[in-house]
Design an enzyme around this catalytic site. Structure first.
Site, short mmCIF file in Angstrom:
data_model
loop_
_atom_site.label_atom_id
_atom_site.label_comp_id
_atom_site.label_asym_id
_atom_site.label_seq_id
_atom_site.Cartn_x
_atom_site.Cartn_y
_atom_site.Cartn_z
N LYS A 4 7.16 -43.83 -42.91
CA LYS A 4 6.83 -42.47 -42.61
C LYS A 4 5.28 -41.89 -43.07
CE LYS A 4 6.92 -40.45 -46.85
NZ LYS A 4 5.85 -39.65 -47.68
N MET A 12 3.98 -44.01 -48.10
CA MET A 12 4.73 -44.00 -46.93
C MET A 12 6.26 -44.38 -46.94
SD MET A 12 1.78 -45.85 -44.38
CE MET A 12 2.74 -45.31 -43.17
N ASP A 71 12.88 -39.62 -50.82
CA ASP A 71 12.75 -39.98 -49.58
C ASP A 71 13.55 -41.13 -48.84
OD1 ASP A 71 10.33 -38.39 -49.52
OD2 ASP A 71 8.95 -39.98 -50.15
O1 C5P Z 1 12.97 -38.65 -55.72
P1 C5P Z 1 12.20 -39.75 -56.40
O2 C5P Z 1 12.80 -40.55 -57.52
O3 C5P Z 1 11.76 -40.67 -55.11
O4 C5P Z 1 10.79 -39.01 -56.77
C1 C5P Z 1 9.89 -39.73 -57.72
C2 C5P Z 1 9.24 -38.62 -58.59
O5 C5P Z 1 8.46 -37.69 -57.81
C3 C5P Z 1 10.19 -37.78 -59.27
O6 C5P Z 1 10.28 -38.57 -60.48
C4 C5P Z 1 9.26 -36.63 -59.63
O7 C5P Z 1 8.40 -36.92 -60.77
C5 C5P Z 1 8.47 -36.48 -58.18
N1 C5P Z 1 8.84 -35.60 -57.21
C6 C5P Z 1 8.91 -34.26 -57.36
N2 C5P Z 1 9.42 -33.59 -56.66
C7 C5P Z 1 9.94 -34.00 -55.65
C8 C5P Z 1 10.07 -35.21 -55.04
C9 C5P Z 1 9.62 -36.08 -56.15
O8 C5P Z 1 8.30 -33.74 -58.45
N3 C5P Z 1 10.47 -33.15 -54.78
#
Ligand code: C5P
Length: 306
Positions: free
Chosen positions: A17, A110, A147
């Site tokens: 994406k 991505m 994501d």
């Molecule tokens: O949700 P995911 O584990 O993919 O997110 C990875 C990191 O990205 C999280 O630990 C956080 O530090 C950051 N993040 C964030 N706010 C979001 C999505 C991700 O701070 N909405």
């Protein structure tokens, strides 16, 4: 119980994406940032093939140009996805071997790892005859990462919350992109931390109307003029060389360009295939990126193939 250890393998193709808009609010108490994201799925795909394995066993192998950068153990989001689904299906004797053919840039902004998790959820739920809907899979996916739900639906969507609450958006026609792929990764948490230090968050988090109108009417110039990424300043500060890629795009009169997500991939929107070739040649000649790839979007989400 219909699932059997000699079931046929299941293969899934799942897209990467681009965030056409990523507006980020101040960090919340849970450590995440509220955001509004406009996702477009584009034509760079990973393939996930799952084969039955001994109950409780989840193994993984990865192929492709950046395979050496991807862990194959429990750190791999696809392995986590298979285990997460298996826990949910207590009465099914689950075990699986996952093969990932990677084309989506690794840690490139991505959602490549998320795409693999999404593809694995679809492939394993089919292999294990779990009878889950896309909505069920998206809910399971959001527990694995913000994501993960989007690659299941694909197309164009507005994401709110952590980016995992999705509503499909209207989009007419096809948009041509050049992806400038960089050497090395940018860690998403590191980019968000730097974003916090810079303190340039957006409030209130409104849906970008002009961008949405440009998508609905299939107007690449309007879309190009309203591409926006609140994480871009942080990503550029951590990786200043990316500015040169944006500058080369501007010299070529691209319709718009931005760092995708937390980077370091830069996405350049162009009018047509010929413009995409011209920009690709310049970026390659200047040697500012590891590789250049021409893609288009939107494309559908994860699909079973073969
Ligand atoms: O949700 P995911 O584990 O993919 O997110 C990875 C990191 O990205 C999280 O630990 C956080 O530090 C950051 N993040 C964030 N706010 C979001 C999505 C991700 O701070 N909405």
């Amino acid at each position: 119980m219909v699932y059997a250890v000699d079931s046929d393998p299941v293969a899934v193709r799942v897209p990467g994406k681009i965030n056409l808009a990523l507006r980020v609010g101040p960090r919340a108490d849970d450590g995440y940032h509220p955001l509004v994201s406009i996702f477009q799925a584009v034509s760079v795909f990973d393939e996930i093939r799952v084969t039955p394995a001994r109950v409780g066993q989840v193994t993984c192998e990865v192929s492709g140009p950046q395979a050496s950068l991807v862990p194959t153990d429990e750190r791999n989001l696809a392995v986590k996805a298979a285990r997460h689904l298996a826990e949910r299906l207590e009465d099914v004797p689950c075990g699986v071997h996952i093969e990932i053919r990677k084309q989506i840039p690794v840690a490139g902004g991505m959602a490549g790892g998320s795409a693999d998790a999404a593809g694995t959820l679809l492939a394993c739920s089919t292999l294990w005859q779990a009878g889950l809907t896309l909505h069920d899979l998206a809910l399971l996916g959001s527990a694995l990462g913000s994501d993960v739900p989007f690659p299941l639906t694909g197309g164009v969507a507005v994401g709110t919350g952590r980016g995992d609450e999705l509503v499909p958006a209207l989009c007419r026609g096809s948009f041509h992109w050049v992806l400038a792929l960089s050497d090395g990764a940018l860690s998403t948490p590191v980019v968000y931390r730097h974003f916090d230090e810079l303190g340039q968050f957006t409030e209130p988090l409104d849906v970008p109307t002009e961008l949405m109108n440009g998508l609905a009417t299939g107007d690449p110039e309007q879309v190009g003029a309203h591409l926006v990424n609140d994480l871009q300043t942080a990503a550029l500060s951590l990786r200043p060389q990316l500015q040169r890629v944006l500058d080369i795009g501007a010299d070529h009169g691209v319709l718009g360009a931005l760092v995708s997500g937390s980077g370091p991939t830069v996405a350049l929107l162009v009018a047509d295939e010929q413009a995409a070739i011209d920009v690709s040649v310049s970026l390659s000649t200047e040697g500012e990126c590891r590789a250049v790839q021409r893609v288009s979007g939107p494309v559908p989400g994860a699909r079973i193939i073969g």
